[in-house]
Design a protein around this motif. Structure first.
Motif, PDB file in Angstrom:
ATOM      1  N   ASN A   1     -10.163   3.965  14.230  1.00  0.00           N
ATOM      2  CA  ASN A   1     -10.485   4.294  15.620  1.00  0.00           C
ATOM      3  C   ASN A   1      -9.501   5.302  16.204  1.00  0.00           C
ATOM      4  O   ASN A   1      -9.323   5.364  17.419  1.00  0.00           O
TER       5      ASN A   1
ATOM      6  N   SER B   1     -23.725   5.496  11.186  1.00  0.00           N
ATOM      7  CA  SER B   1     -23.278   6.868  11.435  1.00  0.00           C
ATOM      8  C   SER B   1     -24.141   7.881  10.697  1.00  0.00           C
ATOM      9  O   SER B   1     -24.461   8.952  11.231  1.00  0.00           O
TER      10      SER B   1
ATOM     11  N   TYR C   1     -16.455  19.070  11.262  1.00  0.00           N
ATOM     12  CA  TYR C   1     -16.655  17.960  12.214  1.00  0.00           C
ATOM     13  C   TYR C   1     -15.314  17.242  12.378  1.00  0.00           C
ATOM     14  O   TYR C   1     -14.845  16.564  11.459  1.00  0.00           O
ATOM     15  N   GLN C   2     -14.718  17.381  13.560  1.00  0.00           N
ATOM     16  CA  GLN C   2     -13.341  16.963  13.766  1.00  0.00           C
ATOM     17  C   GLN C   2     -13.126  15.461  13.588  1.00  0.00           C
ATOM     18  O   GLN C   2     -12.045  15.022  13.198  1.00  0.00           O
ATOM     19  N   SER C   3     -14.131  14.672  13.847  1.00  0.00           N
ATOM     20  CA  SER C   3     -13.943  13.220  13.864  1.00  0.00           C
ATOM     21  C   SER C   3     -13.700  12.620  12.486  1.00  0.00           C
ATOM     22  O   SER C   3     -13.269  11.472  12.378  1.00  0.00           O
ATOM     23  N   TYR C   4     -13.957  13.380  11.422  1.00  0.00           N
ATOM     24  CA  TYR C   4     -13.760  12.817  10.086  1.00  0.00           C
ATOM     25  C   TYR C   4     -12.283  12.686   9.708  1.00  0.00           C
ATOM     26  O   TYR C   4     -11.964  12.226   8.612  1.00  0.00           O
TER      27      TYR C   4
ATOM     28  N   THR D   1      -9.221  11.737  22.195  1.00  0.00           N
ATOM     29  CA  THR D   1     -10.434  12.196  22.876  1.00  0.00           C
ATOM     30  C   THR D   1     -10.818  11.219  23.986  1.00  0.00           C
ATOM     31  O   THR D   1     -10.370  10.073  24.014  1.00  0.00           O
TER      32      THR D   1
ATOM     33  N   ILE E   1     -16.945   9.678  22.359  1.00  0.00           N
ATOM     34  CA  ILE E   1     -16.965   8.886  21.124  1.00  0.00           C
ATOM     35  C   ILE E   1     -18.298   8.155  21.023  1.00  0.00           C
ATOM     36  O   ILE E   1     -18.696   7.425  21.934  1.00  0.00           O
TER      37      ILE E   1
ATOM     38  N   VAL F   1     -19.150   9.580  15.324  1.00  0.00           N
ATOM     39  CA  VAL F   1     -17.708   9.813  15.286  1.00  0.00           C
ATOM     40  C   VAL F   1     -16.978   8.707  14.520  1.00  0.00           C
ATOM     41  O   VAL F   1     -15.866   8.911  14.047  1.00  0.00           O
TER      42      VAL F   1
ATOM     43  N   MET G   1      -9.668   8.304  16.780  1.00  0.00           N
ATOM     44  CA  MET G   1     -10.228   9.284  17.718  1.00  0.00           C
ATOM     45  C   MET G   1     -10.033   8.856  19.168  1.00  0.00           C
ATOM     46  O   MET G   1     -10.019   9.692  20.072  1.00  0.00           O
TER      47      MET G   1
END
Length: 523
Positions: free
Chosen positions: A326, A127, A177-180, A332, A337, A341, A328
């Motif tokens: 996982n 990542s 960053y929304q995925s964190y 989403t 993804i 992410v 996310m």
């Protein structure tokens, strides 16, 4: 006046003393972060490697408010909108090293060897390898990662007032960053697991788990509320990428949970999303998982007080960890993804280290138990070492691929610009129409097959959407490009069908006011 000056000096001296003490305490992971970081990323820091977005956002941070990342825009005053690989690269490493030290403190990892291995596995993770492909946001994303870690750290501390800074940290992290959110979710599950390992009762941990879930939901709600306010105040709407990628329906939840688990399994079986990109790394991950299971069994068997509810809850939380990292997948679309992410996957390494740390002080009961314990502990450390070395190679191979892609694209466009200037009819009103797809070099699929699913490192090609800016920024050649509708009309014309494919004779010609370059045959 003199007293105030002395007070300021005293405060600075106190702060310097505190930082010095922390650096000495965590010197092993800090040094490991510096060494592994330079081994993995020095080439990316000292060369201007580019992909499609990096070219387009050389002097910006990309989409901010219209993608829900209003916090990313707030960082402009700290990180100016210039994609500077050396400076932003080093800043990112420093911020990540701080995050690692907080994680080691949060989970009480005292073994120097485990500290070093964890620092390497977290820092040299696909990542972050991919994030450095987007150097213009790398330092900002490191801030978001640090905030996600701090959110878990605050929430795990005793005291009800720690909820407020935890909420603030996670909402700000999501705004960058929304995925964190998956990073925090995975860490909070690990906090619950560690509490069980340390002797907390099942009922207490269940209450704390409900509290953690509520925290995550409230944080997401506050982020959505703040984002709505920012959009209204700025008169902005979500861009298509943001509006199309977020989707949630309660009726879809069972299927999405299944998708989260099946995707987690695919990480280990086929290198899905590039998290475990090589066969050797996948084998090492299986060894790490197996050894972690053995350590969990050894810990359970050697407890003097057999607390069945606590053991069952421990197994349940371990089973919930893949869903947390996982998460996310729950909110989403699958297409949105990618490798960047899924940074929450590092919880797998942290779990192995937590179990190893818990089993280190256990007194051996019987030769068989002592043997299994010793083998499992060594297997965990060996597997993490192999994973680290594999990712060190992957990072350098990825950046080599990006470098070669850039060199190919630069050579292609240098020749093309020369040909354009010599084409009869070329003048200041000419528009450029590049039609077709540039064929990738033969070596690409053969030498770099493991990079196909690792986001961020595909590099720049002549087909990239940002090629007009590439011509301007890297070759100093400005020319307007024909619109998509114009290109479609040209592609359907008889003149275009008669043209050869570039770079052969007859592959460039003026059609109307457009200089047409045919890159491939029409499908």
């Amino acid at each position: 006046m003199e007293r105030n000056s002395n007070n300021r000096v005293f405060l600075l001296d106190t702060a310097a003393h505190w930082f010095g003490a922390k650096i000495r305490e965590y010197r092993a992971p800090i040094l490991a972060s510096a060494i592994f970081g330079m081994l993995a990323y020095l080439f990316a820091f000292t060369n201007k490697l580019v992909n499609h977005d990096e070219v387009f956002c050389l002097f910006s941070k990309g989409a901010t408010v219209d993608s829900g990342r209003w916090g990313l825009g707030l960082l402009d005053s700290i990180f100016p909108n210039y994609s500077m690989p050396w400076l932003y690269g080093v800043i990112t490493l420093v911020l990540m090293a701080v995050s690692i030290c907080i994680l080691l403190h949060l989970f009480s990892i005292r073994s120097r060897l485990l500290q070093v291995l964890l620092a390497g596995c977290i820092l040299v993770f696909p990542s972050l390898i991919g994030t450095f492909g987007y150097m213009f946001t790398s330092s900002s994303y490191a801030v978001a990662f640090l905030l996600a870690v701090l959110a878990a750290w605050f929430l795990a501390r005793p005291g009800k007032w720690n909820l407020l800074p935890a909420l603030g940290c996670l909402v700000l992290s999501l705004s960058i960053y929304q995925s964190y959110v998956a990073v925090s979710a995975g860490l909070l599950v690990l906090v619950l697991i560690q509490r069980l390992l340390q002797g907390d009762k099942a009922a207490s941990v269940i209450r704390k788990g409900i509290y953690f879930v509520a925290f995550l939901l409230v944080s997401l709600g506050l982020y959505c509320l703040a984002t709505g306010v920012v959009l209204r105040l700025t008169g902005t709407q979500f861009n298509s990428y943001a509006s199309d990628s977020v989707t949630f329906r309660l009726s879809d939840l069972p299927a999405r949970i299944g998708l989260a688990y099946s995707s987690f399994l695919r990480f280990f079986t086929e290198g899905y999303r590039g998290l475990i990109p090589t066969a050797l790394s996948r084998a090492a991950h299986w060894v790490c998982l197996g050894a972690s299971v053995v350590l969990l069994v050894i810990w359970g068997c050697q407890r003097k007080e057999k607390d069945l509810p606590r053991l069952l809850l421990l197994l349940l939380l371990t089973a919930l960890l893949p869903l947390a990292v996982n998460c996310m997948y729950l909110i989403t679309t699958v297409d949105s993804i990618h490798t960047l992410v899924l940074y929450g996957f590092i919880a797998v390494y942290l779990l192995a280290a937590i179990l190893a740390e818990a089993c280190l002080p256990l007194a051996a009961e019987g030769k068989a138990s002592a043997l299994f314990r010793r083998v499992a502990l060594n297997a965990v450390t060996l597997a993490m070492g192999v994973i680290l070395v594999c990712n060190l190679y992957v990072s350098n191979e990825a950046y080599l691929s990006m470098y070669l892609r850039y060199e190919n694209a630069y050579a292609f466009y240098t020749t093309l610009v020369s040909d354009i200037k010599m084409t009869p009819g070329f003048n200041e009103t000419t528009k450029l129409a590049l039609i077709g797809q540039w064929e990738k070099p033969a070596y690409d699929a053969k030498q770099f097959p493991f990079l196909k699913q690792l986001a961020g490192v595909q590099g720049f090609t002549p087909n990239s959407y940002s090629r007009q800016r590439f011509l301007e920024y890297y070759l100093g050649f400005s020319i307007p490009f024909a619109a998509d509708e114009e290109c479609r009309e040209i592609e359907e014309s008889p003149e275009f069908s008669e043209m050869a494919v570039y770079p052969y004779y007859g592959s460039m010609r003026m059609i109307g006011d457009c200089l047409v370059v045919k890159l491939s045959q029409s499908k």
